[in-house]
Write an enzyme that holds these catalytic residues in place. Structure first.
Site, mmCIF file in Angstrom:
data_model
loop_
_atom_site.group_PDB
_atom_site.id
_atom_site.type_symbol
_atom_site.label_atom_id
_atom_site.label_comp_id
_atom_site.label_asym_id
_atom_site.label_seq_id
_atom_site.Cartn_x
_atom_site.Cartn_y
_atom_site.Cartn_z
ATOM 1 N N ASP A 33 10.068 -7.442 1.569
ATOM 2 C CA ASP A 33 9.763 -7.541 3.582
ATOM 3 C C ASP A 33 11.381 -7.592 3.654
ATOM 4 O O ASP A 33 12.294 -8.299 2.967
ATOM 5 C CB ASP A 33 9.544 -8.742 4.824
ATOM 6 C CG ASP A 33 8.945 -8.838 6.077
ATOM 7 O OD1 ASP A 33 8.389 -7.963 5.669
ATOM 8 O OD2 ASP A 33 9.938 -9.287 6.820
ATOM 9 N N GLY A 91 13.017 5.831 8.762
ATOM 10 C CA GLY A 91 13.280 4.092 9.110
ATOM 11 C C GLY A 91 14.350 4.697 10.012
ATOM 12 O O GLY A 91 15.062 5.840 10.371
ATOM 13 N N TYR A 92 16.139 3.444 9.869
ATOM 14 C CA TYR A 92 16.588 3.359 11.235
ATOM 15 C C TYR A 92 17.939 3.959 9.628
ATOM 16 O O TYR A 92 19.116 4.359 10.658
ATOM 17 C CB TYR A 92 17.134 1.887 10.841
ATOM 18 C CG TYR A 92 16.277 1.731 12.679
ATOM 19 C CD1 TYR A 92 16.656 1.088 13.743
ATOM 20 C CD2 TYR A 92 14.901 0.970 11.884
ATOM 21 C CE1 TYR A 92 15.646 0.580 14.793
ATOM 22 C CE2 TYR A 92 14.576 0.475 12.974
ATOM 23 C CZ TYR A 92 14.826 0.836 14.240
ATOM 24 O OH TYR A 92 13.936 -0.358 14.983
ATOM 25 N N GLY A 147 5.263 4.829 -2.853
ATOM 26 C CA GLY A 147 6.316 5.465 -2.735
ATOM 27 C C GLY A 147 7.626 3.886 -3.405
ATOM 28 O O GLY A 147 8.342 3.986 -4.126
ATOM 29 N N LYS A 148 7.217 2.964 -2.461
ATOM 30 C CA LYS A 148 7.313 2.250 -3.017
ATOM 31 C C LYS A 148 6.929 0.991 -4.009
ATOM 32 O O LYS A 148 7.833 0.796 -5.070
ATOM 33 C CB LYS A 148 7.228 0.674 -2.035
ATOM 34 C CG LYS A 148 7.683 -0.645 -2.169
ATOM 35 C CD LYS A 148 7.591 -1.768 -1.111
ATOM 36 C CE LYS A 148 7.576 -1.598 0.055
ATOM 37 N NZ LYS A 148 7.793 -2.237 1.296
ATOM 38 N N HIS A 152 0.887 -1.184 -0.264
ATOM 39 C CA HIS A 152 -0.333 0.153 0.171
ATOM 40 C C HIS A 152 0.845 1.729 -0.241
ATOM 41 O O HIS A 152 0.049 2.517 -0.214
ATOM 42 C CB HIS A 152 -1.230 -0.104 1.662
ATOM 43 C CG HIS A 152 -2.164 -0.848 1.012
ATOM 44 N ND1 HIS A 152 -2.334 -2.228 1.590
ATOM 45 C CD2 HIS A 152 -3.583 -0.422 0.800
ATOM 46 C CE1 HIS A 152 -3.209 -2.900 1.299
ATOM 47 N NE2 HIS A 152 -4.284 -1.897 0.863
ATOM 48 N N ASN A 153 2.595 1.013 0.166
ATOM 49 C CA ASN A 153 3.177 2.120 -0.044
ATOM 50 C C ASN A 153 3.593 2.744 -1.456
ATOM 51 O O ASN A 153 3.842 2.293 -1.986
ATOM 52 C CB ASN A 153 4.695 2.009 0.767
ATOM 53 C CG ASN A 153 5.585 2.985 0.727
ATOM 54 O OD1 ASN A 153 5.728 3.741 -0.257
ATOM 55 N ND2 ASN A 153 6.025 2.414 1.620
#
Length: 203
Positions: free
Chosen positions: A75, A162-163, A18-19, A15-16
């Site tokens: 994932d 994110g990280y 950007g991806k 549902h992203n």
């Protein structure tokens, strides 16, 4: 021998937006159009596996079964050696809080945990991405990608997500959070997985 993809349309189990845009750009040279779970009104299935491949397979097969079209899912997450490979598949969960996802809180917690166990330097880690291409008949192809690096502190850069601000990839002096998006996309764990996917099923 990998199964070749010979269709013209692929569902990207996300549902992203950007991806979806990123994957669309990567597959455009092969004349493949893409749509997303959101376009087909599909829910996000529960990710109940303990590996990146397991969770990507759940998403890819759910989308392929629901649409009757081949589907691609990924994932991804970060594995930190000083924390026994955590957070791994729980990377996004570590950011969850009462007010939604907060990765600054997650990064702070991560560093505090490394300090608590006095993890040795360099605090090695890797971003992982596993791509799964699934067909409606139940067949799938799995492509893992990795970007090795180390955890640094304090956070650096406000690019990425994110990280990224605490992850410095091997061979670079910048964190992913300081790196131009296109440079990061070129060397990332997802790019590594995509190169394998393209070589295996599209090229």
């Amino acid at each position: 021998m990998n199964r070749r993809f010979d269709g013209k349309h692929l569902v990207v189990a996300t549902h992203n937006a950007g991806k979806l845009e990123e994957i669309q750009a990567l597959l455009e040279p092969y004349g493949i159009s893409v749509s997303s779970n959101a376009d087909h009104g599909l829910p996000e299935p529960d990710e109940t596996e303990t590996t990146f491949a397991g969770n990507a397979r759940i998403k890819a097969h759910a989308a392929a079964k629901a649409t009757g079209l081949p589907a691609l899912a990924d994932d991804s997450g970060i594995e930190i050696d000083g924390l026994g490979g955590q957070p791994g598949v729980h990377t996004a969960d570590w950011a969850e809080g009462p007010d939604g996802r907060d990765f600054v809180r997650a990064m702070t917690r991560t560093w505090e945990m490394l300090e608590e166990v006095a993890a040795p330097y360099p605090r090695t880690a890797r971003f992982c991405c596993t791509l799964v291409l699934a067909w409606p008949d139940g067949h799938d192809e799995i492509f893992p990608g990795v970007m090795a690096g180390e955890i640094v502190w304090p956070m650096r850069g406000n690019l990425g997500h994110g990280y990224d601000p605490i992850f410095q990839p091997d061979g670079y002096s910048q964190t992913f959070g300081e790196m131009d998006r296109w440079e990061k996309n070129r060397i990332s764990h997802r790019a590594d997985a995509f190169r394998k996917l393209v070589a295996g099923c599209f090229a």
